[in-house]
Design a protein around this motif. Structure first.
Motif, mmCIF file in Angstrom:
data_model
loop_
_atom_site.group_PDB
_atom_site.id
_atom_site.type_symbol
_atom_site.label_atom_id
_atom_site.label_comp_id
_atom_site.label_asym_id
_atom_site.label_seq_id
_atom_site.Cartn_x
_atom_site.Cartn_y
_atom_site.Cartn_z
ATOM 1 N N HIS A 90 0.838 -1.198 0.000
ATOM 2 C CA HIS A 90 0.000 0.000 0.000
ATOM 3 C C HIS A 90 0.875 1.252 0.000
ATOM 4 O O HIS A 90 0.872 2.040 0.950
ATOM 5 C CB HIS A 90 -0.954 -0.002 1.204
ATOM 6 C CG HIS A 90 -1.776 -1.247 1.281
ATOM 7 N ND1 HIS A 90 -1.293 -2.408 1.810
ATOM 8 C CD2 HIS A 90 -3.032 -1.512 0.871
ATOM 9 C CE1 HIS A 90 -2.225 -3.340 1.719
ATOM 10 N NE2 HIS A 90 -3.291 -2.833 1.154
ATOM 11 N N ASP A 94 -3.769 1.023 -3.203
ATOM 12 C CA ASP A 94 -4.024 -0.400 -3.078
ATOM 13 C C ASP A 94 -4.431 -0.975 -4.434
ATOM 14 O O ASP A 94 -5.513 -0.683 -4.928
ATOM 15 C CB ASP A 94 -5.156 -0.594 -2.055
ATOM 16 C CG ASP A 94 -5.234 -2.018 -1.573
ATOM 17 O OD1 ASP A 94 -4.596 -2.881 -2.205
ATOM 18 O OD2 ASP A 94 -5.928 -2.267 -0.574
ATOM 19 N N HIS A 116 -11.344 -6.829 0.822
ATOM 20 C CA HIS A 116 -10.445 -7.322 1.872
ATOM 21 C C HIS A 116 -10.364 -6.322 3.005
ATOM 22 O O HIS A 116 -10.888 -5.223 2.921
ATOM 23 C CB HIS A 116 -9.058 -7.645 1.299
ATOM 24 C CG HIS A 116 -8.326 -6.449 0.747
ATOM 25 N ND1 HIS A 116 -8.592 -5.917 -0.489
ATOM 26 C CD2 HIS A 116 -7.341 -5.685 1.274
ATOM 27 C CE1 HIS A 116 -7.797 -4.881 -0.707
ATOM 28 N NE2 HIS A 116 -7.033 -4.700 0.356
ATOM 29 N N HIS A 167 -7.833 -4.652 6.416
ATOM 30 C CA HIS A 167 -6.463 -4.181 6.587
ATOM 31 C C HIS A 167 -5.969 -4.278 8.021
ATOM 32 O O HIS A 167 -6.740 -4.096 8.963
ATOM 33 C CB HIS A 167 -6.349 -2.727 6.096
ATOM 34 C CG HIS A 167 -6.456 -2.616 4.615
ATOM 35 N ND1 HIS A 167 -7.547 -2.079 3.975
ATOM 36 C CD2 HIS A 167 -5.596 -3.022 3.632
ATOM 37 C CE1 HIS A 167 -7.362 -2.159 2.661
ATOM 38 N NE2 HIS A 167 -6.202 -2.718 2.423
ATOM 39 N N ASP A 195 -2.745 -6.501 3.868
ATOM 40 C CA ASP A 195 -4.076 -6.991 3.533
ATOM 41 C C ASP A 195 -4.437 -8.162 4.430
ATOM 42 O O ASP A 195 -3.572 -8.947 4.817
ATOM 43 C CB ASP A 195 -4.107 -7.481 2.077
ATOM 44 C CG ASP A 195 -4.128 -6.335 1.090
ATOM 45 O OD1 ASP A 195 -4.429 -5.199 1.505
ATOM 46 O OD2 ASP A 195 -3.847 -6.575 -0.091
HETATM 47 ZN ZN LIG Z 1 -5.323 -3.583 0.767
#
Ligand SMILES: [Zn+2]
Ligand SMILES: [Zn+2]
Length: 150
Positions: free
Chosen positions: A35, A83, A89, A91, A102
Motif C-alpha cells: 500500500h 491499493d 479485503h 487491513h 491486507d
Molecule cells: Zn489492501
C-alpha cells in the motif's frame, strides 16, 4: 490491478500517453502489496528511471484510480496509500511504523443492526481496519515473557 501490457493498451485507448516512466510506475504498483504512498513509488521507480518526476507518479496514480485499477486509502497513517488489490479485503495497520497489510478473512457476524442510525442505510461493502503493531514492531519490543529468536 491489471498487467502492464493491458494497462498500456487501456491508457492508449483513452488517448493517454504511455511512456517507459509510466510503465515502470504500473509495474511498481501492480506488484506491490505494501500500500505504497506516491513518495515511496517515486523513490522505488527513480532508481531505474532517474528522469521521473513525482508529478508523473501522481498523475499516473490518479489516472489509474480514475480507471478503477487502484483504490486510494486513508487509514490515518498520515498519507494517502494506494491499493492495487481490488478484491474485497480488510487491513492490518501498524500504529508504530505505519505499515498496512491486507487481510483476507470473512466476518459473517459483522452487520449494522436494523433500525436506529442505520435505518434506510444500504450497505454495499464492509471493510474492517485492525490497528495494532506489526510482527516486526511487536518483535522489536523487549518482551521477557517470550523466548528470543533470531
Ligand atoms: Zn489492501
Ligand atoms: Zn510496524
Amino acid at each position: 490491478m491489471k498487467s502492464v501490457e493491458v494497462l498500456t493498451e487501456q491508457f492508449r485507448a483513452r488517448g493517454l500517453k504511455v511512456t517507459p516512466q509510466r510503465q515502470s510506475i504500473f509495474r511498481a504498483l501492480s506488484s506491490s502489496t505494501v500500500h505504497p504512498t506516491a513518495e515511496s513509488v517515486y523513490a522505488a521507480v527513480s532508481v531505474e528511471m532517474p528522469t521521473i518526476s513525482l508529478r508523473t507518479v501522481y498523475q499516473t496514480r490518479n489516472d489509474l484510480a480514475a480507471m478503477g485499477e487502484l483504490s486510494a486509502l486513508d487509514l490515518g497513517t498520515g498519507s494517502t496509500r494506494f491499493d492495487p488489490n481490488l478484491e474485497p479485503h480488510h487491513h492490518l495497520v501498524c500504529d508504530d511504523c505505519g505499515s498496512i497489510a491486507d487481510l483476507q478473512a470473512e466476518f459473517p457476524g459483522v452487520a449494522v443492526p436494523p433500525g436506529g442510525e442505520a435505518e434506510g442505510f444500504e450497505v454495499t461493502a464492509t471493510e474492517i481496519v485492525f490497528r495494532g503493531r506489526c510482527a516486526r514492531c511487536a518483535g522489536a519490543r523487549p518482551s521477557p515473557a517470550r523466548p528470543s529468536h533470531d
